[in-house]
Design a protein around this motif. Structure first.
Motif, PDB file in Angstrom:
ATOM      1  N   MET A 135      33.333 -59.282  43.706  1.00 13.81           N
ATOM      2  CA  MET A 135      33.537 -60.722  43.549  1.00 13.81           C
ATOM      3  C   MET A 135      34.553 -60.960  42.442  1.00 13.81           C
ATOM      4  SD  MET A 135      29.586 -62.035  43.892  1.00 13.81           S
ATOM      5  CE  MET A 135      30.008 -63.711  44.344  1.00 13.81           C
ATOM      6  N   GLN A 136      35.056 -62.211  42.407  1.00 19.01           N
ATOM      7  CA  GLN A 136      36.004 -62.563  41.360  1.00 19.01           C
ATOM      8  C   GLN A 136      35.294 -62.770  40.029  1.00 19.01           C
ATOM      9  OE1 GLN A 136      35.341 -64.782  43.947  1.00 19.01           O
ATOM     10  NE2 GLN A 136      34.754 -66.727  43.002  1.00 19.01           N
ATOM     11  N   GLU A 137      36.037 -62.678  38.967  1.00 21.95           N
ATOM     12  CA  GLU A 137      35.531 -63.012  37.640  1.00 21.95           C
ATOM     13  C   GLU A 137      36.397 -64.118  37.042  1.00 21.95           C
ATOM     14  OE1 GLU A 137      32.969 -62.041  35.976  1.00 21.95           O
ATOM     15  OE2 GLU A 137      32.246 -60.484  37.329  1.00 21.95           O
ATOM     16  N   PRO A 138      35.834 -65.109  36.324  1.00 22.01           N
ATOM     17  CA  PRO A 138      34.380 -65.297  36.185  1.00 22.01           C
ATOM     18  C   PRO A 138      33.759 -65.717  37.516  1.00 22.01           C
ATOM     19  CG  PRO A 138      35.530 -67.189  35.313  1.00 22.01           C
ATOM     20  CD  PRO A 138      36.594 -66.187  35.658  1.00 22.01           C
ATOM     21  N   ASN A 139      32.503 -65.519  37.593  1.00 24.00           N
ATOM     22  CA  ASN A 139      31.783 -65.725  38.844  1.00 24.00           C
ATOM     23  C   ASN A 139      30.723 -66.801  38.611  1.00 24.00           C
ATOM     24  OD1 ASN A 139      30.326 -65.467  41.215  1.00 24.00           O
ATOM     25  ND2 ASN A 139      29.313 -63.579  40.591  1.00 24.00           N
ATOM     26  N   PRO A 140      30.843 -67.976  39.176  1.00 30.12           N
ATOM     27  CA  PRO A 140      31.860 -68.489  40.091  1.00 30.12           C
ATOM     28  C   PRO A 140      32.982 -69.208  39.339  1.00 30.12           C
ATOM     29  CG  PRO A 140      30.109 -70.056  39.917  1.00 30.12           C
ATOM     30  CD  PRO A 140      29.731 -68.921  38.995  1.00 30.12           C
ATOM     31  N   CYS A 141      34.080 -69.542  40.055  1.00 28.01           N
ATOM     32  CA  CYS A 141      35.177 -70.270  39.425  1.00 28.01           C
ATOM     33  C   CYS A 141      36.104 -70.808  40.499  1.00 28.01           C
ATOM     34  CB  CYS A 141      35.947 -69.373  38.465  1.00 28.01           C
ATOM     35  SG  CYS A 141      36.809 -68.013  39.283  1.00 28.01           S
ATOM     36  N   LEU A 144      42.304 -70.841  40.816  1.00 26.95           N
ATOM     37  CA  LEU A 144      43.301 -70.588  39.774  1.00 26.95           C
ATOM     38  C   LEU A 144      42.685 -70.196  38.438  1.00 26.95           C
ATOM     39  CD1 LEU A 144      45.895 -73.439  40.493  1.00 26.95           C
ATOM     40  CD2 LEU A 144      46.010 -71.024  41.145  1.00 26.95           C
ATOM     41  N   GLU A 145      41.354 -70.250  38.334  1.00 30.89           N
ATOM     42  CA  GLU A 145      40.676 -69.897  37.089  1.00 30.89           C
ATOM     43  C   GLU A 145      40.284 -68.423  37.025  1.00 30.89           C
ATOM     44  OE1 GLU A 145      37.366 -72.538  37.044  1.00 30.89           O
ATOM     45  OE2 GLU A 145      38.575 -74.321  36.614  1.00 30.89           O
ATOM     46  N   MET A 146      40.566 -67.650  38.069  1.00 37.84           N
ATOM     47  CA  MET A 146      40.203 -66.234  38.075  1.00 37.84           C
ATOM     48  C   MET A 146      40.999 -65.477  37.019  1.00 37.84           C
ATOM     49  SD  MET A 146      39.758 -65.226  42.121  1.00 37.84           S
ATOM     50  CE  MET A 146      41.430 -65.645  42.553  1.00 37.84           C
ATOM     51  N   TYR A 147      40.330 -64.499  36.405  1.00 39.09           N
ATOM     52  CA  TYR A 147      41.016 -63.625  35.463  1.00 39.09           C
ATOM     53  C   TYR A 147      42.056 -62.794  36.198  1.00 39.09           C
ATOM     54  CZ  TYR A 147      37.139 -64.600  32.233  1.00 39.09           C
ATOM     55  OH  TYR A 147      36.217 -65.205  31.432  1.00 39.09           O
ATOM     56  N   ASP A 148      43.231 -62.657  35.593  1.00 36.06           N
ATOM     57  CA  ASP A 148      44.270 -61.765  36.122  1.00 36.06           C
ATOM     58  C   ASP A 148      44.371 -61.929  37.640  1.00 36.06           C
ATOM     59  OD1 ASP A 148      46.200 -59.868  36.400  1.00 36.06           O
ATOM     60  OD2 ASP A 148      45.038 -58.214  35.542  1.00 36.06           O
ATOM     61  N   ILE A 149      44.776 -63.128  38.076  1.00 40.65           N
ATOM     62  CA  ILE A 149      44.670 -63.512  39.483  1.00 40.65           C
ATOM     63  C   ILE A 149      45.435 -62.585  40.427  1.00 40.65           C
ATOM     64  CG2 ILE A 149      46.555 -65.184  39.294  1.00 40.65           C
ATOM     65  CD1 ILE A 149      44.955 -66.940  41.306  1.00 40.65           C
ATOM     66  N   LEU A 197      34.177 -72.448  44.748  1.00 41.13           N
ATOM     67  CA  LEU A 197      33.853 -71.610  43.583  1.00 41.13           C
ATOM     68  C   LEU A 197      33.697 -70.143  43.964  1.00 41.13           C
ATOM     69  CD1 LEU A 197      31.304 -73.912  41.698  1.00 41.13           C
ATOM     70  CD2 LEU A 197      33.803 -73.838  41.485  1.00 41.13           C
ATOM     71  N   TYR A 198      33.560 -69.862  45.240  1.00 44.32           N
ATOM     72  CA  TYR A 198      33.566 -68.495  45.753  1.00 44.32           C
ATOM     73  C   TYR A 198      34.570 -68.385  46.903  1.00 44.32           C
ATOM     74  CZ  TYR A 198      29.114 -67.908  43.262  1.00 44.32           C
ATOM     75  OH  TYR A 198      28.133 -67.851  42.307  1.00 44.32           O
ATOM     76  N   GLY A 199      35.646 -69.177  46.821  1.00 47.43           N
ATOM     77  CA  GLY A 199      36.551 -69.317  47.952  1.00 47.43           C
ATOM     78  C   GLY A 199      37.154 -68.013  48.435  1.00 47.43           C
ATOM     79  N   LEU A 200      37.675 -67.194  47.524  1.00 51.76           N
ATOM     80  CA  LEU A 200      38.299 -65.940  47.929  1.00 51.76           C
ATOM     81  C   LEU A 200      37.260 -64.973  48.470  1.00 51.76           C
ATOM     82  CD1 LEU A 200      40.811 -64.157  48.102  1.00 51.76           C
ATOM     83  CD2 LEU A 200      40.402 -63.456  45.733  1.00 51.76           C
ATOM     84  N   TYR A 201      36.157 -64.839  47.761  1.00 57.18           N
ATOM     85  CA  TYR A 201      35.090 -63.927  48.183  1.00 57.18           C
ATOM     86  C   TYR A 201      34.560 -64.309  49.562  1.00 57.18           C
ATOM     87  CZ  TYR A 201      30.481 -61.690  48.257  1.00 57.18           C
ATOM     88  OH  TYR A 201      29.367 -60.975  48.616  1.00 57.18           O
ATOM     89  N   SER A 202      34.236 -65.596  49.751  1.00 58.24           N
ATOM     90  CA  SER A 202      33.663 -66.017  51.032  1.00 58.24           C
ATOM     91  C   SER A 202      34.674 -65.859  52.164  1.00 58.24           C
ATOM     92  CB  SER A 202      33.175 -67.468  50.956  1.00 58.24           C
ATOM     93  OG  SER A 202      34.250 -68.363  50.760  1.00 58.24           O
ATOM     94  N   SER A 203      35.961 -66.005  51.862  1.00 57.08           N
ATOM     95  CA  SER A 203      36.989 -65.839  52.888  1.00 57.08           C
ATOM     96  C   SER A 203      37.078 -64.392  53.353  1.00 57.08           C
ATOM     97  CB  SER A 203      38.349 -66.292  52.359  1.00 57.08           C
ATOM     98  OG  SER A 203      38.326 -67.663  52.020  1.00 57.08           O
TER      99      SER A 203
END
Length: 313
Positions: A135-141, A144-149, A197-203
């Motif tokens: 999952m992305q960090e921070p979780n959830p976010c 554009l708020e993901m660390y080191d996108i 808030l989990y957009g990338l993960y859920s995709s």
């Protein structure tokens, strides 16, 4: 006009009754398979000697490794941490007496699959569990708020998407030759609808669902079962929840999910999660797709995750 309206209401009533009947039938199937019938161990043993599990040293993956060993299969554990691989392999061998083979790789990288292929050569693989995920960090976010996108985008796609397709590519040909096999792709309940808030993960998890169902349509007639499992809350380090009324332990979820093997190309793995999916599908999106609600949920979940991490030994 009256005749048209009357016919329309009749058709609507028939549709509603059919839909309710299908839901009740599905619930009854879950109850029958998980509470009374189940899937015999001999079925899994008939598929082949080995079960391959990615991300097999923690959570759901570890539970699948133990469960398939208990059901008479040898195990291939694939994960990135050597110490965990050795520890889990020893646990399984001592508990079940089955053989365990380990492959140390990091699924963030794409140049690992030739190494995996060489280590799987000669094994009669009856089961593949595509479980590894991140999952992305921070979780959830927000996105554009993901660390080191930039790195996060590559890493999540490599782990959650590429690994599923590449591992299937490695294992499926021999299953096709033998006309039998089982591939379980571990998706998530958050793939049922767009998940802020989990957009990338859920995709990435909806990719698993589409890929699984497509492959099942292509290879189901060859005697191969390819099933996507979409659990909701399962207690693990990644989900950062503890077992409760709705959250299953990894061991309990895995045991229930294997009894759902014959339920079709997509399953939530247990009756309680099937009910959660139904309820979730009835919630209007406008309730949760607004900034105020998302901000409150984000803060709550991030605080919960921090408290969970602090509570761990």
């Amino acid at each position: 006009m009256e005749t048209f309206l009357e016919n329309a209401f009749i058709l609507f009533g028939i549709f509603t009754i059919c839909k309710i009947f299908l839901q009740i039938t599905k619930c009854l199937k879950y109850l029958i398979l998980t509470k009374w019938v189940g899937v015999p161990n001999s079925f899994f043993q008939s598929l082949g000697e080995w079960a391959v599990i990615t991300g097999g040293t923690d959570g759901i993956g570890k539970a699948y490794a133990h469960e398939f060993a208990k059901r008479g299969l040898n195990i291939v554990l694939i994960s990135r941490t050597k110490e965990k691989l050795i520890k889990v392999a020893n646990e399984i061998e001592q508990a079940s007496g089955r053989k365990v083979k380990t492959i140390q790789v990091n699924f963030i990288k794409r140049d690992i699959y030739q190494h995996i292929k060489e280590n799987l050569r000669g094994l009669e693989i009856g089961v593949l569990v595509n479980n590894v995920g991140m999952m992305q960090e921070p979780n959830p976010c927000r996105f554009l708020e993901m660390y080191d996108i930039d790195k996060t985008l590559d890493d999540i796609i490599n782990v959650n998407v590429i690994s599923v397709a590449k591992m299937t590519q490695l294992v499926l040909p021999k299953m096709k030759e033998r006309q039998k096999g089982l591939i379980l792709n571990i998706s998530s309940g958050v793939a049922n609808a767009p998940c802020p808030l989990y957009g990338l993960y859920s995709s990435t998890k909806i990719f698993m669902e589409r890929f699984s169902r497509g492959c099942q349509a292509e290879y189901g007639s060859k005697g191969i079962i390819i099933q996507c499992l979409m659990p909701y809350a399962v207690a693990s380090a990644m989900s950062q929840v503890k077992p409760g009324i709705l959250a299953k332990s990894a061991k309990e979820f895995v045991r229930n999910s294997l009894d759902c093997t014959f339920l079709g190309d997509q399953s939530h793995g247990c009756l309680s999660h099937e009910i959660m999916a139904y309820v979730n599908g009835k919630i209007p999106h406008w309730i949760i797709y607004n900034d105020a609600f998302l901000d409150k949920i984000r803060d709550y979940l991030q605080n919960h995750a921090r408290d969970y991490r602090n509570s761990q030994p």
